[in-house]
Scaffold this motif. Structure first.
Motif, PDB file in Angstrom:
ATOM      1  N   ILE A 218     -28.208  13.336 -23.103  1.00 29.83           N
ATOM      2  CA  ILE A 218     -27.641  13.347 -21.744  1.00 29.83           C
ATOM      3  C   ILE A 218     -28.742  13.540 -20.705  1.00 29.83           C
ATOM      4  CG2 ILE A 218     -26.201  14.704 -20.172  1.00 29.83           C
ATOM      5  CD1 ILE A 218     -24.424  15.294 -22.645  1.00 29.83           C
ATOM      6  N   GLU A 219     -29.635  14.475 -20.980  1.00 30.94           N
ATOM      7  CA  GLU A 219     -30.719  14.754 -20.029  1.00 30.94           C
ATOM      8  C   GLU A 219     -31.676  13.573 -19.917  1.00 30.94           C
ATOM      9  OE1 GLU A 219     -33.062  18.832 -18.760  1.00 30.94           O
ATOM     10  OE2 GLU A 219     -32.307  18.600 -20.800  1.00 30.94           O
ATOM     11  N   SER A 220     -31.824  12.821 -21.010  1.00 26.43           N
ATOM     12  CA  SER A 220     -32.674  11.628 -20.983  1.00 26.43           C
ATOM     13  C   SER A 220     -31.985  10.472 -20.258  1.00 26.43           C
ATOM     14  CB  SER A 220     -33.024  11.207 -22.422  1.00 26.43           C
ATOM     15  OG  SER A 220     -33.745  12.215 -23.084  1.00 26.43           O
ATOM     16  N   GLU A 221     -30.684  10.387 -20.412  1.00 32.04           N
ATOM     17  CA  GLU A 221     -29.917   9.332 -19.733  1.00 32.04           C
ATOM     18  C   GLU A 221     -29.891   9.551 -18.224  1.00 32.04           C
ATOM     19  OE1 GLU A 221     -28.482   6.607 -20.629  1.00 32.04           O
ATOM     20  OE2 GLU A 221     -27.820   6.703 -22.724  1.00 32.04           O
ATOM     21  N   GLN A 222     -29.675  10.797 -17.829  1.00 33.26           N
ATOM     22  CA  GLN A 222     -29.534  11.115 -16.407  1.00 33.26           C
ATOM     23  C   GLN A 222     -30.436  12.308 -16.075  1.00 33.26           C
ATOM     24  OE1 GLN A 222     -29.489  10.893 -13.277  1.00 33.26           O
ATOM     25  NE2 GLN A 222     -27.406  10.050 -13.108  1.00 33.26           N
ATOM     26  N   GLY A 223     -31.637  12.003 -15.637  1.00 32.37           N
ATOM     27  CA  GLY A 223     -32.599  13.063 -15.372  1.00 32.37           C
ATOM     28  C   GLY A 223     -32.626  13.541 -13.941  1.00 32.37           C
ATOM     29  N   VAL A 224     -31.766  12.961 -13.083  1.00 36.07           N
ATOM     30  CA  VAL A 224     -31.802  13.301 -11.656  1.00 36.07           C
ATOM     31  C   VAL A 224     -30.519  13.996 -11.203  1.00 36.07           C
ATOM     32  CG1 VAL A 224     -32.046  12.393  -9.314  1.00 36.07           C
ATOM     33  CG2 VAL A 224     -33.343  11.360 -11.203  1.00 36.07           C
ATOM     34  N   PHE A 225     -29.386  13.368 -11.476  1.00 32.90           N
ATOM     35  CA  PHE A 225     -28.123  13.878 -10.939  1.00 32.90           C
ATOM     36  C   PHE A 225     -27.333  14.620 -12.025  1.00 32.90           C
ATOM     37  CE2 PHE A 225     -29.245  10.155  -8.351  1.00 32.90           C
ATOM     38  CZ  PHE A 225     -29.290  10.756  -7.090  1.00 32.90           C
ATOM     39  N   GLN A 226     -27.486  15.938 -12.006  1.00 31.30           N
ATOM     40  CA  GLN A 226     -26.844  16.751 -13.038  1.00 31.30           C
ATOM     41  C   GLN A 226     -25.324  16.734 -12.930  1.00 31.30           C
ATOM     42  OE1 GLN A 226     -28.546  20.700 -13.182  1.00 31.30           O
ATOM     43  NE2 GLN A 226     -30.643  19.943 -13.090  1.00 31.30           N
ATOM     44  N   GLN A 227     -24.802  16.347 -11.777  1.00 30.56           N
ATOM     45  CA  GLN A 227     -23.344  16.324 -11.626  1.00 30.56           C
ATOM     46  C   GLN A 227     -22.688  15.311 -12.567  1.00 30.56           C
ATOM     47  OE1 GLN A 227     -25.523  15.419  -9.219  1.00 30.56           O
ATOM     48  NE2 GLN A 227     -24.716  13.771  -7.901  1.00 30.56           N
ATOM     49  N   GLU A 228     -23.469  14.390 -13.107  1.00 33.50           N
ATOM     50  CA  GLU A 228     -22.913  13.417 -14.048  1.00 33.50           C
ATOM     51  C   GLU A 228     -22.944  13.900 -15.496  1.00 33.50           C
ATOM     52  OE1 GLU A 228     -23.279   8.958 -12.149  1.00 33.50           O
ATOM     53  OE2 GLU A 228     -24.667   9.546 -13.745  1.00 33.50           O
ATOM     54  N   TRP A 229     -23.643  14.996 -15.758  1.00 33.51           N
ATOM     55  CA  TRP A 229     -23.833  15.424 -17.144  1.00 33.51           C
ATOM     56  C   TRP A 229     -22.515  15.676 -17.866  1.00 33.51           C
ATOM     57  CZ3 TRP A 229     -28.508  19.377 -16.996  1.00 33.51           C
ATOM     58  CH2 TRP A 229     -29.695  18.661 -16.753  1.00 33.51           C
ATOM     59  N   GLY A 230     -21.582  16.347 -17.206  1.00 39.57           N
ATOM     60  CA  GLY A 230     -20.305  16.649 -17.842  1.00 39.57           C
ATOM     61  C   GLY A 230     -19.534  15.387 -18.206  1.00 39.57           C
ATOM     62  N   THR A 231     -19.601  14.379 -17.325  1.00 37.29           N
ATOM     63  CA  THR A 231     -18.920  13.112 -17.575  1.00 37.29           C
ATOM     64  C   THR A 231     -19.568  12.370 -18.736  1.00 37.29           C
ATOM     65  OG1 THR A 231     -18.484  12.956 -15.190  1.00 37.29           O
ATOM     66  CG2 THR A 231     -18.111  10.978 -16.509  1.00 37.29           C
ATOM     67  N   ILE A 232     -20.892  12.313 -18.729  1.00 38.69           N
ATOM     68  CA  ILE A 232     -21.615  11.624 -19.804  1.00 38.69           C
ATOM     69  C   ILE A 232     -21.388  12.340 -21.136  1.00 38.69           C
ATOM     70  CG2 ILE A 232     -23.889  10.921 -20.635  1.00 38.69           C
ATOM     71  CD1 ILE A 232     -24.787  10.745 -17.700  1.00 38.69           C
ATOM     72  N   ALA A 233     -21.365  13.669 -21.090  1.00 38.48           N
ATOM     73  CA  ALA A 233     -21.119  14.438 -22.314  1.00 38.48           C
ATOM     74  C   ALA A 233     -19.757  14.089 -22.896  1.00 38.48           C
ATOM     75  CB  ALA A 233     -21.199  15.932 -22.022  1.00 38.48           C
ATOM     76  N   GLY A 234     -18.737  14.023 -22.028  1.00 39.09           N
ATOM     77  CA  GLY A 234     -17.404  13.668 -22.493  1.00 39.09           C
ATOM     78  C   GLY A 234     -17.352  12.270 -23.083  1.00 39.09           C
ATOM     79  N   LEU A 235     -18.097  11.345 -22.478  1.00 35.82           N
ATOM     80  CA  LEU A 235     -18.140   9.969 -22.967  1.00 35.82           C
ATOM     81  C   LEU A 235     -18.714   9.916 -24.385  1.00 35.82           C
ATOM     82  CD1 LEU A 235     -19.421   6.912 -20.934  1.00 35.82           C
ATOM     83  CD2 LEU A 235     -20.204   7.297 -23.256  1.00 35.82           C
ATOM     84  N   TYR A 236     -19.854  10.567 -24.564  1.00 33.65           N
ATOM     85  CA  TYR A 236     -20.481  10.526 -25.892  1.00 33.65           C
ATOM     86  C   TYR A 236     -19.661  11.291 -26.932  1.00 33.65           C
ATOM     87  CZ  TYR A 236     -24.716   8.204 -24.276  1.00 33.65           C
ATOM     88  OH  TYR A 236     -25.599   7.277 -23.790  1.00 33.65           O
TER      89      TYR A 236
END
Length: 346
Positions: A218-236
């Motif tokens: 997740i951190e490698s996918e989105q290294g700038v906008f942490q607000q997307e981390w929760g969404t990306i985590a749910g996706l994976y």
């Protein structure tokens, strides 16, 4: 004649006084000509002779140091390793006692490591602040005995080191002591009261290392906008539960090592490299983290959003954000718009 004898006597007294008194004065009252504070690093295993070569000539001449050390019973068995502050006003005697008793040792050493891609990267940031050098740290961490001791695998050992700033106390810290210290911090993080990490881990049905692995993606996918981390985590997590291919670009890029270090846009050929970390070829999570995940990224996985997204694609606006989709049709439309935008820029 009497005047001559008296003069000779005075000269003799003055010479004897100088010979006897000068060393006493130098030891007990002289601070030399120091105009600044100095920091000394005394390695583990040093003896008095070694310390005499470490001490800067501006602090005290080597022969004087050895002489004063003998007078004040500063012997090899009393040499304490550490980082010492030698103030500009300390008398020579006080310097010897400071080294002998450790009362000038600096005990507020801190280490900071963030944004680390590997254990080697972390070791390079830690080593300048403690006695162990980076090679010693890496060698000890990757020793099979160390990995087994802490219950990890070679691929997951990186998960035990949580980026942050830590107060470690004294400078003379060995690689073994550093790893032991970080193991305690790892336990504290995962068992901290009020965080709910233990129950969240159970709900996800993942191990700590697996959470760290997903966090690193997740951190490698989105290294700038942490607000997307929760969404990306749910996706994976949706893909993991369905035993889907994660199809994460950073995992494919990881397989190429430094060869794709500065490449921003991966090509189809890059996705085909046979490597256990390549989630375009192997379903589920890779064997271990692809970088050292931050605590925030780990918490993002533990607090992942619940949704029906299975796909993500960068927005065609250079914002660094993503469009999310729950169907392949919708995703293909998002991907087409992104590629059209990229082509227009070239």
């Amino acid at each position: 004649m009497k005047k001559i004898i008296a003069l000779v006597v005075l000269i003799v007294i003055a010479v004897v006084g100088w010979v006897v008194g000068k060393p006493y004065y130098d030891l007990h009252f002289s601070a030399g000509d120091r105009s600044q504070d100095y920091v000394l690093y005394i390695p583990t295993g040093s003896d008095v002779a070694a310390v005499s070569t470490i001490i800067d000539e501006d602090i005290m001449a080597k022969d004087k140091f050895l002489s004063f050390a003998e007078k004040l019973d500063y012997t090899d068995d009393k040499v304490e390793p550490g980082k010492y502050l030698i103030g500009s006003t300390l008398k020579n005697k006080e310097i010897i006692y400071a080294l002998k008793n450790g009362n000038q040792e600096i005990n507020d050493i801190s280490i900071t490591f963030n944004n680390c891609l590997s254990i080697e990267d972390m070791a390079g940031k830690v080593a300048p602040n403690i006695e162990a050098d980076s090679a010693e740290i890496v060698d000890y961490i990757m020793d099979p005995a160390t990995i087994d001791k802490y219950g990890f695998k070679e691929e997951t050992m990186i998960a035990m080191f949580l980026p942050d700033t830590y107060e470690v106390g004294e400078w003379d810290m060995t690689a073994e002591e550093f790893v032991s210290f970080m193991a305690e911090k790892f336990k504290e993080f995962w068992s901290a009261e009020g965080t709910g990490r233990g129950s969240q881990l159970a709900e996800l049905n993942l191990s700590q290392s697996e959470v760290s692995t997903l966090a690193s993606i997740i951190e490698s996918e989105q290294g700038v906008f942490q607000q997307e981390w929760g969404t990306i985590a749910g996706l994976y997590l949706n893909r993991v539960k369905g035993n889907w291919l994660l199809q994460s670009d950073p995992t494919a890029k990881y397989c190429w090592g430094d060869e794709l270090k500065d490449v921003q846009r991966l090509l189809t050929v890059h996705m085909k490299k046979d490597c256990p970390y390549n989630t375009y070829l192997y379903p589920g999570l890779p064997p271990g983290p692809i970088r050292m995940p931050s605590k925030k990224a780990i918490d993002a996985v533990l607090n992942a959003e619940s949704h029906d997204y299975y796909y993500m694609c960068a927005k065609p606006d250079n914002s660094g954000l993503h469009n999310f989709a729950n169907t392949l049709t919708e995703h293909n439309r998002n991907a087409r718009l992104f590629h059209q935008w990229m082509d227009s820029r070239n």
